[in-house]
Design an enzyme around this catalytic site. Structure first.
Site, short mmCIF file in Angstrom:
data_model
loop_
_atom_site.label_atom_id
_atom_site.label_comp_id
_atom_site.label_asym_id
_atom_site.label_seq_id
_atom_site.Cartn_x
_atom_site.Cartn_y
_atom_site.Cartn_z
CG ASP A 27 -2.08 -0.07 1.07
OD1 ASP A 27 -2.19 1.73 0.25
OD2 ASP A 27 -3.13 0.37 1.81
CD GLU A 77 0.69 4.99 -7.39
OE1 GLU A 77 -0.21 4.27 -8.04
OE2 GLU A 77 0.97 5.97 -7.33
CD1 TRP A 78 -4.42 3.76 -3.59
CD2 TRP A 78 -3.90 4.83 -2.29
NE1 TRP A 78 -4.47 3.27 -2.08
CE2 TRP A 78 -3.54 4.72 -1.27
CE3 TRP A 78 -3.10 6.58 -2.58
CZ2 TRP A 78 -3.19 4.68 0.03
CZ3 TRP A 78 -3.22 6.92 -1.30
CH2 TRP A 78 -2.60 5.90 -0.17
N GLY A 79 -2.90 4.35 -8.10
CA GLY A 79 -2.79 5.18 -9.94
C GLY A 79 -2.39 7.04 -9.14
CD GLU A 80 -2.53 9.29 -4.22
OE1 GLU A 80 -1.31 9.29 -3.64
OE2 GLU A 80 -2.95 9.79 -4.13
CG ASP A 126 -9.35 2.02 -1.10
OD1 ASP A 126 -7.96 1.82 -1.93
OD2 ASP A 126 -9.80 2.15 0.57
C1 GLA Z 1 -6.02 1.13 1.49
C2 GLA Z 1 -6.12 0.69 0.17
C3 GLA Z 1 -7.10 -0.70 0.65
C4 GLA Z 1 -6.64 -1.31 1.56
C5 GLA Z 1 -6.60 -0.81 3.02
C6 GLA Z 1 -6.12 -0.64 4.09
O1 GLA Z 1 -7.08 2.31 1.65
O2 GLA Z 1 -6.03 1.09 -0.87
O3 GLA Z 1 -7.61 -1.21 -0.52
O4 GLA Z 1 -5.91 -2.58 1.64
O5 GLA Z 1 -6.03 0.03 2.85
O6 GLA Z 1 -6.15 -0.45 5.27
#
Ligand code: GLA
Length: 678
Positions: A181, A214-217, A236
């Site tokens: 993450d 890393e959420w595409g950042e 998410d």
């Molecule tokens: C981030 C990730 C999620 C999950 C949570 C856990 O938000 O993007 O998929 O793993 O952390 O805290």
């Protein structure tokens, strides 16, 4: 002051948490997906990653979407999931990884700097669970963060600066998959952080799938093909239609970056978690599969119903996801919520998703050549949800229910005449009526096959108590290619039927070339409505036709609270409180029936004062599918703006809130004093 859980959750979406929680810790905000070149069918396929891992998108389970950090995430659950993978045939269907998410550890490392499993959740340690999972012939995954702490509010130890020892510990436990993450990353360059962990994993000598989260950042699709096997492309997901749709739209343009060993990850499945309809869950499963996304089940299978298992276990759809060519489907067309997405398969066939984003059924059509198939005298068309075959000449068309997806696979087939002709059946336009008032509905059946359809007949049925009578022809002795049987019906719902959308069933029968009677059934939507009151009325007192929201339910006379109905706070914009109105979270669409009886709509709109500094949204008013008023992008420092529009003659009114172009982070948007004049 906002509550902690909200802040925690924001840590994982498009950057707001970064602003609030770890200002110095985060890289810049997510930016829009780049224009992506369309790969040509003739292109040589990219070279396979040399470690031989994740040659098809990983499939398995992860607890996060169903449990978050709650205590039911523990050894018993994880073992139970592994058992169900075997008992329900999911392992055989391809599900392989049983993965732990955040909250498995204690908040502190031990004196040797080692990670310590939480003894309440995992009394026998992590290795014992991994061993159990392995004993079932499955693989085991774990989670940590490329920062000093993980993302949960408590903040468990992260891997930054401990990469080699943590990787060693994971390898010793028998870990096969690591989700890594992005929280508390201390501003260290993402490429550096993820590459260090890749090297640490390699140094253990144990093959581990490496999932970059890393959420595409930092646009990992541009730099991570030799770093990780999959990378999250978005913030998410949550168990709502708004979230699923927003994520799908961000992930679709990235198709050119997917290949064996490298997958775009639009986050885990929500199928079975209860916040969406089965139609919407089938759409998630269909679209994730055509996008060659990882299929990580996110519901607690120990409590899953038959429908959930039926969706997750659909092997024909799984085969789309797992196709060895490893292409992600690409958008062929997208207009007014009618999406056509096509994926090239290793055997030369194409999978086509006809996806309807709208809140009403819509006809969606394309052709065999548009989806990339060679010229042929005909095509075999397999419906991957109905598990039926039909022959088509060229047109592919279906009336697709609201939020639904028709998923089909097509092969060029000179002998397509040997299949029954494909019949498209559905209603011609959205149907609205008050209870106890008869109204006309029209349906059509069109033959798209290469041969005529014989002895065609239609029937329309509804829930108990409904009266449905045909008012025109219901049979056709023969229907040749391209011809349509149109039927009018008089439909009446019994007095007292509550407003809402009801499914009627259109049954179409015809005789196959071999003389077998074939019946297909299509859902037809009937909306029971009440007319808005005469005079001036608050919109929050009128029942909506449909409502979708980025987080949690749409609220009446409260701001959005993100979880349960009624959990919001007083609507407040620029310090002014409003007692009436709607509280939504972008992206949101709320639709009302006006029945041509109203003249104007107005509201005071803006971001609720509880929105954080980076909340942005755009407000739009639509009448009968036409945008009639809109604001620009509003931010939380702006006072309420008046938004008014004439709606004379309109049958429906749609209130849309967009995310302002910067992702759906904490966009609490208010339609304060929303008023209709009828
Ligand atoms: C981030 C990730 C999620 C999950 C949570 C856990 O938000 O993007 O998929 O793993 O952390 O805290």
């Amino acid at each position: 002051m906002r509550s902690l859980p909200l802040l925690r959750r924001r840590g994982v979406t498009a950057g707001l948490t970064c602003a609030l929680l770890f200002a110095a810790a985060c890289a810049g905000p997510a930016s829009a997906a780049p224009p992506v070149r369309s790969p040509l069918a003739s292109e040589v396929h990219p070279v396979v990653e040399d470690d031989g891992l994740a040659l098809t998108p990983p499939m398995g389970f992860n607890n996060w979407n169903s449990t978050h950090c709650r205590p039911e995430f523990n050894e018993t659950m994880v073992k139970g999931i592994a058992d169900i993978f075997i008992a329900k045939g999911l392992k055989e269907a391809g599900y392989e990884y049983v993965n732990l998410d955040d909250c498995w550890a204690l908040p502190q490392r031990d004196a040797d700097g080692k990670l310590v499993p939480d003894p309440d959740r995992f009394p026998n340690g992590i290795k014992a669970v991994a061993d159990y999972v392995h004993s079932k012939g499955l693989k085991f995954g774990i989670y940590t963060s490329a920062g000093t702490k993980t993302c949960d509010r408590i903040g468990f130890p992260g891997g930054l600066g401990h990469e080699y020892s943590d990787a060693r510990q994971f390898a010793d436990w028998g870990v096969d998959y690591l989700k890594y993450d992005n929280c508390y990353n201390q501003g260290v360059d993402a490429k550096k952080r993820y590459t260090t962990m890749r090297d640490a994993l390699k140094a253990t000598g144990r093959p581990m799938v490496f999932s970059i989260c890393e959420w595409g950042e930092n646009k990992p699709w541009e730099w991570a093909s030799d770093v990780g096997h999959l990378w999250r492309t978005t913030g998410d997901i949550n168990d709502s239609w708004g979230s699923t749709l927003a994520i799908m739209k961000k992930n679709l343009p990235l198709h050119a970056y997917a290949k064996p060993g490298n997958w775009n990850d639009p986050d885990m499945l929500e199928v079975g978690n209860g916040g969406m309809t089965d139609t919407e869950y089938r759409t998630q499963f269909s679209m994730w599969s055509i996008m060659a996304a990882p299929l990580l089940i996110g519901s607690d299978l120990r409590q899953a119903d038959d429908k959930t298992f039926e969706i997750l276990g659909n092997r024909e759809v799984i085969a789309v996801d797992q196709d060895p060519l490893g292409k992600q489907g690409e958008v062929i067309s997208s207009e007014a919520g009618r999406w056509v997405v096509a994926k090239e398969m290793a055997d030369g066939s194409r999978v086509v998703a006809l996806f309807n984003e709208a809140d009403r059924p819509q006809r969606i059509a394309t052709t065999a050549s548009d989806v990339g198939l060679p010229q042929s005298r005909g095509y075999r068309m397999r419906d991957l949800w109905k598990h039926t075959d039909a022959g088509i000449a060229d047109t592919i068309a279906a009336t697709v229910p609201a939020h639904g997806t028709v998923l089909i696979r097509l092969w060029a087939d000179r002998d397509s005449k040997s299949y029954p002709p494909a019949l498209e059946a559905g209603q011609t336009r959205a149907w609205f009526a008050e209870a106890d008032v008869p109204a006309e509905m029209s349906t059509t059946v069109t033959n798209h096959g290469r041969r005529k359809a014989d002895s065609v007949s239609v029937d329309l049925t509804g829930p108990a108590g409904w009266t449905i009578v045909s008012a025109s022809r219901t049979v056709a002795e023969a229907l040749s290619t391209g011809k349509t049987l149109r039927t009018k019906w008089r439909v009446k719902a019994p007095a007292g039927t509550r407003p809402g959308a009801y499914d009627l069933t259109l049954s179409v029968a015809h005789r196959s070339p071999e003389g077998v009677r074939l019946v297909q059934q299509e859902p037809v939507a009937a909306n029971i409505v009440v007319l808005p009151p005469q005079g001036v009325s608050s919109l929050s007192a009128t029942p909506w036709l449909s409502a979708s929201n980025g987080w949690g339910p749409v609220e009446k006379d409260l701001s959005v609270g993100e979880s349960a109905p009624g959990d919001g706070r007083p609507l407040t914009i620029g310090g002014t409180r409003y007692t009436k109105g709607l509280g939504v979270h972008a992206p949101s669409v709320v639709e009302y029936y006006l029945g041509g009886e109203c003249s104007s709509f107005s509201a005071m709109v803006g971001l609720d004062d509880e929105t954080g500094v980076r909340g942005t949204a755009g407000f739009e008013v639509w009448a009968d599918g036409r945008r009639i008023a809109a604001t620009g992008v509003l931010t939380n420092v702006m006072p309420a703006q008046q938004l008014s529009a004439g709606v004379s003659g309109a049958e429906t009114l749609r209130l849309v809130v967009t995310d302002g172009g910067d992702g759906m982070s904490y966009d609490h948007a208010d339609w304060a004093d929303a008023t209709l004049v009828c």
